[in-house]
Design an enzyme around this catalytic site. Structure first.
Site, PDB file in Angstrom:
ATOM      1  N   SER A 110       0.849  -1.183   0.000  1.00 51.08           N
ATOM      2  CA  SER A 110       0.000   0.000   0.000  1.00 51.08           C
ATOM      3  C   SER A 110       0.893   1.245   0.000  1.00 51.08           C
ATOM      4  O   SER A 110       1.816   1.335  -0.799  1.00 51.08           O
ATOM      5  CB  SER A 110      -0.963  -0.033   1.197  1.00 51.08           C
ATOM      6  N   GLU A 241      -0.503  -2.774  -8.227  1.00 52.18           N
ATOM      7  CA  GLU A 241      -1.818  -3.041  -7.643  1.00 52.18           C
ATOM      8  C   GLU A 241      -2.540  -1.711  -7.493  1.00 52.18           C
ATOM      9  O   GLU A 241      -1.940  -0.691  -7.166  1.00 52.18           O
ATOM     10  CB  GLU A 241      -1.695  -3.789  -6.322  1.00 52.18           C
ATOM     11  N   HIS A 308      -4.575  -5.223  -2.310  1.00 50.70           N
ATOM     12  CA  HIS A 308      -5.578  -5.056  -1.263  1.00 50.70           C
ATOM     13  C   HIS A 308      -6.692  -6.109  -1.292  1.00 50.70           C
ATOM     14  O   HIS A 308      -7.658  -6.000  -0.547  1.00 50.70           O
ATOM     15  CB  HIS A 308      -6.193  -3.656  -1.355  1.00 50.70           C
TER      16      HIS A 308
END
Length: 338
Positions: A110, A241, A308
């Site tokens: 993240s 991502e 995620h």
């Protein structure tokens, strides 16, 4: 040449929050994760930033950077493992002492991927994109998540192979506690453009595209210099991502990367699963992947274990990799620490 950190038992983990810390009611999440890890023999140095959170960050940028710098210089700390990501890690990059970083693993994803990519690009030190420390609070880990340990204990000159998960998590259910933390309910299937088998070879780089795109045009995102200085112009395998970007915003970000030269000498691209990939009008996520594949003339795989929608593989920024994706989902990612 890429420098790979080396773990020697007992491993001392430094926990600091370069992005978000924890509110008071969340402290038990970190405490439980540390308890589980101590049970496996890990030792800990926990920074003060972990226990605070105010206005989207654990502390002011200089405070976060100084705690991180101390752990980066500390010879006793072998692995830096933030509790989780957040939103504003980019604020600390200008305050990091890149010249005095001692090779040690940093693991996370993240918002943490901004730090990981910046360190690898500027120093040639390998960094690890994988599960958060908070995700270690379960009684056990699923086989895909658990691979982070084997990957980080891999030594220079050795190789490690990872395979797709059997099932993945479609949605977070924090009020429903399981031994594995995650709720793995959906069958995993890696896919390729036009469903053709692919084999990609090159050096891994990537992270959460929401945040690493903001390194473009800064001293922390010089991909060209990294290729020349540290990997002898080996081709790059990008892995991305998408946390929250709409499909058109993802497209804009990828075009920006292309225009900035990030995809020069690229051998292929891997995209993780994403709950944000909702069709906008008639513009589909597959349109984005197919347009990029045609423009760059490189193979693209998607819905891989990254990001995620866990579980996720542990990707090593800077490592040489071979990625195979077949029609029958007989896939693998082999990383060589060379």
């Amino acid at each position: 040449m890429i420098r790979y950190p080396l773990l020697n038992e007992p491993v001392k983990i430094g926990v600091t929050a370069p992005s978000s810390g924890l509110h008071l009611e969340q402290h038990s999440l970190l405490e439980e994760a540390v308890y589980r890890m101590k049970g496996k023999g890990y030792e800990f140095l926990i920074g003060q930033t972990c226990w605070t959170q105010y206005k989207m960050k654990s502390a002011q940028a200089t405070v976060r950077a100084e705690e991180l710098n101390q752990m980066l210089r500390d010879d006793t700390v072998q692995l830096i493992y933030p509790p989780w990501g957040g939103e504003l890690l980019i604020e600390i990059l200008e305050h990091i002492d890149f010249d005095n970083i001692k090779p040690k693993w940093i693991l996370g994803y993240s918002d943490i991927s901004s730090l990981l990519l910046a360190i690898t690009l500027k120093t040639g030190i390998a960094t690890a994109h994988g599960p958060n420390l908070i995700d270690m609070r379960g009684q056990a880990s699923d086989p895909t998540t658990a691979m982070w340990e084997k990957v980080l204990f891999t030594k220079k000159g050795e190789e490690i192979t990872q395979y797709p998960s059997e099932m993945y998590q479609l949605r977070w259910q924090h009020d429903y506690v399981t031994d594995w933390v995650y709720h793995l309910t959906e069958p995993t299937k890696w896919k390729t453009i036009k469903n053709t088998p692919i084999l990609i070879k090159g050096r891994l780089l990537g992270g959460c595209i929401d945040v690493i795109r903001h390194l473009i045009g800064t001293p922390f995102g010089d991909v060209g210099q990294f290729q020349q200085k540290y990997i002898n112009n080996d081709p790059i395998i990008w892995y991305f991502e998408n946390c929250e970007l709409s499909v058109p915003d993802l497209r804009r970000s990828l075009v920006q990367m292309k225009l900035a030269g990030w995809f020069e000498n690229c051998s292929g691209i891997l995209f993780g699963r994403s709950a944000a990939n909702e069709t906008v009008n008639d513009y589909h996520i597959l349109d984005v992947y197919m347009e990029l594949a045609e423009e760059l003339n490189v193979p693209i795989a998607y819905d891989i274990d990254c990001g995620h929608m866990p579980p996720q593989l542990t990707f090593i920024n800077g490592a040489y990799a071979e990625v195979r994706v077949y029609n029958n989902n007989g896939t693998m990612v082999k990383q060589l620490f060379k």
